[in-house]
Design an enzyme around this catalytic site. Structure first.
Site, PDB file in Angstrom:
ATOM      1  CE  LYS A 161     -24.145   4.547 -52.564  1.00 35.83           C
ATOM      2  NZ  LYS A 161     -24.645   5.461 -51.530  1.00 35.83           N
ATOM      3  CE  LYS A 163     -20.163   2.993 -50.593  1.00 32.96           C
ATOM      4  NZ  LYS A 163     -20.739   4.337 -50.247  1.00 32.96           N
ATOM      5  CG  ASP A 192     -21.238   6.907 -53.054  1.00 27.98           C
ATOM      6  OD1 ASP A 192     -20.369   7.778 -53.275  1.00 27.98           O
ATOM      7  OD2 ASP A 192     -21.779   6.755 -51.935  1.00 27.98           O
ATOM      8  CD  GLU A 218     -24.285   8.765 -52.831  1.00 34.08           C
ATOM      9  OE1 GLU A 218     -24.999   7.830 -53.272  1.00 34.08           O
ATOM     10  OE2 GLU A 218     -24.071   8.937 -51.624  1.00 34.08           O
ATOM     11  CG  ASP A 244     -23.409  11.402 -49.208  1.00 32.98           C
ATOM     12  OD1 ASP A 244     -23.893  12.071 -48.274  1.00 32.98           O
ATOM     13  OD2 ASP A 244     -23.109  10.197 -49.070  1.00 32.98           O
ATOM     14  CE  LYS A 268     -25.493   9.601 -46.562  1.00 28.54           C
ATOM     15  NZ  LYS A 268     -24.079   9.207 -46.693  1.00 28.54           N
ATOM     16  CD  GLU A 322     -27.537   4.219 -50.475  1.00 34.83           C
ATOM     17  OE1 GLU A 322     -27.648   5.015 -51.422  1.00 34.83           O
ATOM     18  OE2 GLU A 322     -26.490   4.091 -49.812  1.00 34.83           O
TER      19      GLU A 322
HETATM   20 MG    MG Z   1     -22.463   8.497 -50.334  1.00 45.05          MG
END
Ligand code: MG
Length: 371
Positions: A161, A163, A192, A218, A244, A268, A322
């Protein structure tokens, strides 16, 4: 319950982790312990990924809400009655999903221990023993990021991923293109930017990322602008769009289905208010064709164990998870801990969560002033 205790821990992390707006060098957790009449202590963990910027709740706020408003509701109730306890908590406290999730986790851990069953059984049963883990690279740094990625791929991780959002979009996309060139094309990449791009920027950036070989974007657009997210998805050809921040509650999931908002959702427990709400979200999304991804709010080993039980109960987990939180930490606050083998997380065995606190580590990382 005979008692509810909360303790803030500040645990150092291995390397600074940069998000869209800031960077962290330690992660704070709220440990929740509920004592039952049977002499069992259930463990829960409150988290905020590097502060209240993501979800609005802070560790300190979660402690206050639980100590002053949730603990009195639980006193005298049975852990088994977690559903009616939750109703009572919701009557006493609006919102605060991360705090409520921490408390529910502790209740389910207590019930699992009492009944001698793993927590996943309370969520529908386990469909798998291990979970493939996507490694999250820091949003800053170049050659050290390549080194980090290479090391993790060597360990067996197969997905990475990026960021994003720390840099202006053009620089950010250029950085990702450079990283992909250095790391290699044969990796499942996700970007993301935590919703920092407006629709125009996102439309441009997503096309570029698609060309670079990124598979999933994302939350490219702001959380409160679902129409922008739906538009990015409509215009995307190969790249898949994951929600998300825009999909936290069950009502958001229903709206996502109705508005064709996304191809997948990062699930989450914290943002949904608990493990059971997150399990319900998966049940609602599954028939719609929106895939569920095992997301993280950088939980520590306790929260990671809870999420692992949750994601293990999903019959479909096409994008893996993740759950990297424990790998970021410089020390383990549990005994038995979370194990990773070949880039996969082993769902803890044993009753309840399957992890226990290490009292020496709690003493070491306990915040000196708790209030
Ligand atoms: Mg996220």
């Amino acid at each position: 319950m005979t008692g509810v205790r909360t303790t803030i821990l500040d645990v150092p992390i291995r390397r600074a982790h940069a998000f869209a707006h800031h960077s962290i060098d330690r992660q704070s957790y709220l440990i929740v312990e509920v004592d039952t009449d049977a002499g069992i202590t259930g463990l829960g963990e409150g988290v905020s990924p590097g502060g209240p910027w993501w979800g609005g709740e802070s560790i300190e706020g979660q402690k206050q809400i639980i100590d002053h408003y949730i603990a009195p509701v639980l006193r005298g109730r049975r852990a088994e009655d977690f559903s009616s306890s939750r109703e009572a908590i919701d009557r006493a406290v609006y919102g605060n999903p991360f705090a409520k999730s921490a408390v529910e986790m502790a209740l389910l851990d207590a019930v699992g221990q009492h009944r001698n069953v793993p927590l996943s059984l309370l969520l529908g049963g386990s469909a798998r023993d291990t979970l493939p883990v996507r490694w999250a690279l820091s949003g800053s740094g170049d050659s050290e990021t390549v080194e980090d990625a290479t090391a993790r791929l060597d360990e067996g991780h197969r997905a990475l991923k990026f960021k994003m959002g720390v840099l202006p979009a053009e620089d950010d996309v250029r950085r990702v293109a450079w990283l992909v060139e250095k790391i290699g094309a044969d990796v499942d990449y996700l970007g993301d930017p935590n919703g920092v791009w407006d629709l125009r920027t996102a439309t441009w950036a997503v096309k570029e990322l698609e060309a670079i070989g990124v598979n999933v974007i994302e939350q490219p657009t702001p959380r409160d602008d679902p129409r922008a997210l739906a538009e990015v998805r409509r215009q995307a050809t190969r790249i898949k769009v994951m929600a998300d921040e825009s999909v936290c509650q069950l009502t958001d999931a229903l709206a996502a289905i109705g508005q064709r908002l996304c191809d997948s959702v990062a699930v989450k427990p914290g943002k949904s208010g608990g493990l059971r709400a997150a399990a319900l979200m998966e049940a609602v999304l599954r028939p719609s064709g929106i895939a569920c991804y095992g997301g993280t709010a950088l939980e520590g080993p306790i929260g990671t164990a809870a999420s692992a039980h949750l994601f293990a109960s999903f019959t479909h987990l096409p994008l893996g998870c993740e759950l990297v939180g424990p790998l970021l930490l410089a020390d383990d606050i549990t005994t038995g801990g979370i194990q990773y083998v070949n880039g996969e997380l082993c769902v803890p065995a044993g009753p309840g969560l399957g992890v226990k606190l290490d009292p020496d580590k709690v003493a070491r990382y306990r915040r000196p002033k708790q209030d």
